[in-house]
Design an enzyme around this catalytic site. Structure first.
Site: not given
Lengths: 335, 339, 370
Positions: B70, B139
């Site tokens: 990322e 998440h």
């Protein structure tokens, strides 16, 4: 392309013509004068914040930037003044920026650690170590989409070479075959910590190899070696050959920042650098010895560079301060 | 022509149309096509929840699957944006900002200001937010307040498919970095969506229900719950007697203070609903502003309905308790009405 | 007495998306005599408020719908029958009333929007009825065919009605080369060609009226009659509506602009404002509207006078105006020589919505005469 340590270039053959050599010298001398002047002025207490000087490292930035055009983008470091000057950023605007003035490169909003000029392909000095590497990948990606043969170059210190951003960027550039180049400016110190303490491998070439990139280590004090190695890497990237790493071994003439007492240095280390590891002296001796440029010509350039910095400093000191309203503008393009 | 689309389809259509309109728009992210380098199908996933499905083949070379990396690819998207591209990077789950936050808040958010106005970074970072997906603590977070806090970023969180398309198109055309938060439990929600392209301006809250008794401010998934609460409370509902005005903020930065303040000036009461944790949340932010600007108009205490100050739990029975419910919103309205 | 003489009043279906409506109040008492077109009760949907009008004469025998209550489309709201029908029979009718099941096939036939590929581009339209002459409904600046939701079904009882989204409007093509009266008129001609309509009665509202007049001037044989409702093209004055409509960016500034269209401002529901805003935000609409406004209403003066071109060749014409029209002054109603003129009290620029029953009856009579 080989991944090896380059020897010093053969003294007889210069890779640049006379005009090129004079230009290179002028760039390096401008950087040196700029940094030396900042060193002196900072001690007077007129410069806000802190500055990190590039003095002693001029051959590396200049040797690389001599190959670049405005369309090529560089992502610099906290020690970015030399990169800026070599990439064509106006020293007057830079000096004004360092003094926090409204006519500075960034209108006084960025300071020494954030000088940028995107019109010159200078994507910014960066206060976050390692942060420039992904940005340079992005510049390379944009160049790939435009198909204009431009490259993106990330400068990184030996310290920041341990950042995940840098290592992730090596991988991304390799798997996407980006025209991205990673220049490790290894001046031996991450702030006060020795490079050898914080990096386990001997050579950054090994690190590049671990990500499937070619790499080369050069003597960063030798302008000609840097110039040749960078030329090869940049040409290859422009032609679609993909990314590469260039390690420049070099020295830092001053501390990490101005005011750093440098107690971590060995006895006589700084004196040795001044006497024996000054890349500008090395360059001068080579071109004078070869009979290509006369000492007087270089001295004339020295005087001109001095004048440029005098002018930049006078300009910066006289420049207007930002207005209170400037606090609030330029946060967004529109909001 | 308006058709009924899910929010998933509306987002896909917005991306498709903007990619067709502007060649500088590219997509980057993990598995946004999927199947790269394998022996099977390409575009096998189209994103973890299929939002980008089909775009890989429609726009050859412009949908880039990235390594699981990322920092590098979000940073590269930001760098490309600073160099004239308009990347839409998918961060998959906004929780993953933890590994690339520097690129977002120290780089993208700062370029314009730090470089004296001479740079712009037209990047969109799309990411899933919110709980209710049985995906536990890493998440499921509603991290919108963290991004809203940072000058230089814009933060968008649509509550329905129509808004999602128009706000995403605006995000792509916008010249500032935008964090586009997609609530995973809204992907299958449906609305009438025009087939044509359209942009919804930022900083314009949507008054989704008129009412004179109490203002409810919400965004994302909470808008539907606020509407449910309002329905329960309206005179024909079982609890009887309160007409709520429901405001969908739509964008958290910029935020439409005027609409909120105008409403509270009329109703005199405010309930702020936020799926984020309570401290330094959108709810607390709106509450503080209203307390400062509408003090004299207030007839009862401002109430906040938020997730508790805990991570998101896994066990469904706990997670359902974690997410603010319509009943909790209705109870908060009743409580402020009682004073 | 046969039950066929008992006529139900049901929840109407105003537009494709309407599923239910709220009875807001009765306008008549039990026992009131009723003529065709009389407003009987008021109904409100999320889009619009309107009156349910009598389609048959008789006496209002029973009010079934309760105010402030929501009923599905086709639900029984009241009963009309002759005075002679016994109460018991009315009771039995109400008790045994079964709401017609939604006939999917019929619904599709009746309510579906259609699209025609014309030289101008794709144009959306709706069609109703199937018997009688062709009748084309033309909306005004910034409007669309759904403006005629209170008219299209009623007019479809005696004509084959087409309601058209003009280029740049509704769901028709937004990319229009040269937005002006000439190109919009050409688009209408192209639409008629495409659908094989040799001629038609034209009913134009506002800008649509100017288009209808221009069409009649350019192709007199194709226009059997004109109905001009608060029409443009009959004088030079125009209010600030067009400029304000173009300038409005959000709901807050758009709502007061739309309110100038109606005598009764409460007609402007949140859904109406939302729908217009959604239209205005479509790509290309803003540029189109600005160009069209400049061409037709530039400098806040009407630029075209198609009425002048009609001299001597005007088909039978009916001019209808809302007395309180704040967009185009009702004084323009008398500016078309030879036309029948009807100015309706208590209505504004959207007179055909506000007084739908009356306007529908006027149009039907006009077409029957023409």
């Amino acid at each position: 392309m080989k991944t090896a340590t380059k020897k010093k270039s053969a003294p007889a053959a210069f890779p640049l013509d006379r005009a090129g050599l004079l230009k290179a010298y002028r760039t390096m001398r401008t950087i040196r004068e700029f940094e030396e002047r900042l060193h002196a002025e900072f001690a007077k207490g007129d410069i806000p914040g802190f500055v990190h000087l590039y003095a002693g490292e001029e051959a590396a930035g200049t040797g690389i930037m001599m190959h670049l055009q405005d369309k090529d983008r560089i992502a610099s470091t906290h020690r970015g003044h030399g990169h800026c000057i070599a990439k064509g950023v106006d020293p007057k605007a830079m000096m004004a920026e360092i003094y926090g003035k409204a006519s500075g490169s960034c209108r006084g909003k960025g300071g020494s650690m954030h000088i940028a000029d995107l019109s010159k392909g200078m994507m910014g000095a960066n206060g976050i170590l390692g942060a420039g590497a992904p940005l340079a990948c992005g510049a390379a990606l944009a160049a790939k989409f435009r198909g204009d043969g431009a490259v993106g170059i990330s400068f990184i210190g030996d310290g920041a070479s341990n950042q995940g951003t840098f290592l992730e960027s090596l991988n991304l550039a390799a798997v996407w075959n980006l025209p991205a180049i990673f220049v490790v400016e290894n001046n031996g110190y991450a702030e006060s910590t020795s490079r050898d303490y914080a990096v386990a491998v001997d050579s950054y070439v090994d690190r590049a190899a671990g990500f499937g990139l070619p790499g080369v280590t050069v003597d960063g004090l030798d302008f000609f070696t840097v110039y040749e190695a960078a030329g090869e890497i940049i040409k290859r990237a422009r032609e679609g050959g993909g990314p590469a790493l260039l390690e420049c071994k070099m020295v830092r003439m001053y501390g990490h920042f101005e005011g750093d007492q440098q107690a971590y240095r060995g006895k006589g280390e700084v004196e040795d650098i001044r006497a024996n590891k000054d890349c500008l002296k090395m360059f001068s001796e080579r071109v004078i010895e070869a009979g290509i440029i006369a000492r007087g010509e270089l001295e004339a350039i020295d005087r001109e560079c001095l004048a440029v910095i005098d002018e930049a400093l006078a300009y910066a000191k006289a420049a207007p301060l930002p207005k209170p309203a400037d606090l609030l503008n330029d946060v967004y393009v529109s909001y | 022509m308006a058709r009924t689309l899910t929010m998933r389809q509306a987002i896909n259509e917005a991306l498709d149309q903007e990619m067709a309109r502007d060649q500088n728009v590219i997509l980057m992210g993990e598995d946004i096509a999927g199947g790269q380098g394998g022996d099977g199908e390409l575009d096998a996933w189209g994103g973890p929840l299929g939002v980008t499905k089909g775009l890989y083949h429609k726009h050859p070379g412009r949908v880039l699957d990235t390594p699981l990396s990322e920092s590098a690819f979000i940073g590269a998207a930001i760098g490309a944006a600073a160099c004239g591209m308009r990347p839409v990077a998918e961060l998959m789950f906004l929780d993953f900002m933890g590994v690339c936050f520097d690129q977002i808040f120290n780089q993208a958010a700062k370029f314009k200001y730090m470089f004296g106005g001479k740079a712009q970074t037209p990047i969109v970072i799309r990411a899933m937010v919110g709980a209710g997906f049985r995906a536990a603590a890493q998440h499921s977070q509603m991290l919108t307040p963290l991004f809203t806090h940072i000058p230089g970023l814009k933060v968008v969180c649509p509550s329905n498919a129509y808004d999602a398309k128009g706000l995403l198109i605006q995000s792509i055309r916008d010249n500032d970095p935008v964090i586009f938060c997609e609530h995973k439990n809204l992907y299958d929600s449906q609305a009438d969506v025009p087939a044509e392209s359209y942009a919804i301006p930022f900083g314009e809250a949507n008054v989704v229900r008129d009412g004179g008794d109490c203002t409810i401010v919400a965004y994302g998934l909470m808008v539907g719950r606020a509407m449910e609460a309002a329905k329960q409370l309206s005179p024909k509902g079982p609890k009887g007697g309160v007409e709520c005005e429901v405001i969908d903020l739509r964008t958290l930065s910029p935020i439409d203070w005027d609409t909120v303040i105008d409403s509270v000036e009329r109703t005199g009461r405010l309930v702020c609903v936020d799926e984020a944790n309570p401290r330094c949340s959108i709810a607390s932010d709106v509450s503080a502003m209203v307390a400062q600007e509408c003090f004299k108009a207030l007839k009862g205490p401002i109430r906040m309905v938020t997730a508790p100050h805990t991570p998101v739990p896994f066990s469904p029975v706990l997670e359902d308790l974690y997410i603010p419910s319509a009943a909790a919103i209705a109870a908060a309205v009743t409580k402020t009405m009682a004073q | 007495m046969s039950a066929s003489r008992i006529v139900p009043i049901v929840m109407p279906k105003w537009g494709l998306s309407m599923k239910e409506g709220k009875v807001t109040g009765w306008l008549l008492e039990d026992g009131s005599p009723i003529n065709i077109g009389d407003a009987i009760l008021e109904v409100e949907t999320d889009k619009i408020a309107g009156a349910v009008e009598a389609s048959e004469p008789g006496v209002l025998r029973r009010r079934v719908g309760t105010p402030d209550t929501v009923y599905p489309v086709k639900a029984l709201l009241g009963v009309i029958a002759e005075a002679a029908v016994p109460d018991a029979e009315i009771d039995a009718y109400v008790a045994s009333y079964v709401m017609p099941a939604a006939d999917e096939g019929e619904e599709d036939q009746a309510a579906k929007y259609e699209f025609a590929d014309t030289p101008t581009g794709t144009l959306r339209y709706a069609r109703r009825g199937g018997a009688g002459d062709n009748l084309i409904l033309l909306h005004g600046f910034g409007g669309d065919l759904d403006n005629f939701l209170f008219n299209i079904d009623a007019l479809g009882e005696t004509a084959t009605v087409y309601a058209l989204d003009l280029p740049g409007h509704g769901q028709s093509i937004k990319n229009v080369a040269k937005p002006d009266l000439a190109s919009l008129t050409a688009a209408l001609a192209g639409f008629m060609d495409k659908l094989g309509l040799k001629d038609a009665h034209l009913v134009g509202h506002s800008l649509g009226g100017a288009i209808a007049m221009r069409m009649a001037a350019e192709a007199p044989g194709r226009v059997k009659s004109l109905t001009l409702i608060c029409s443009a093209g009959l004088g030079s004055e125009i209010g600030s509506y067009v400029d304000d409509f173009v300038a409005a960016q959000g709901r807050k500034d758009l709502k007061p602009v739309l309110e100038t269209l109606f005598a009764d401002k409460s007609q402007v529901s949140r859904q109406l404002v939302d729908d217009v805003l959604k239209y205005k935000r479509l790509d290309g609409v803003d540029a189109f509207l600005k160009a069209l406004a400049q061409a037709v209403f530039g400098g806040r003066k009407q630029q075209d006078f198609p009425a002048a071109q009609l001299a001597g060749k005007a088909p039978p014409a009916l001019v209808i105006w809302g007395r309180e029209d704040a967009v185009i002054p009702a004084a323009h109603a008398g500016n078309l020589p030879g036309a029948t003129v009807k100015v309706i009290d208590g209505a504004g620029h959207m007179v055909f919505m506000e007084k739908a029953g009356e306007v529908n009856a006027l149009i039907k009579a006009h077409i029957a005469r023409s």
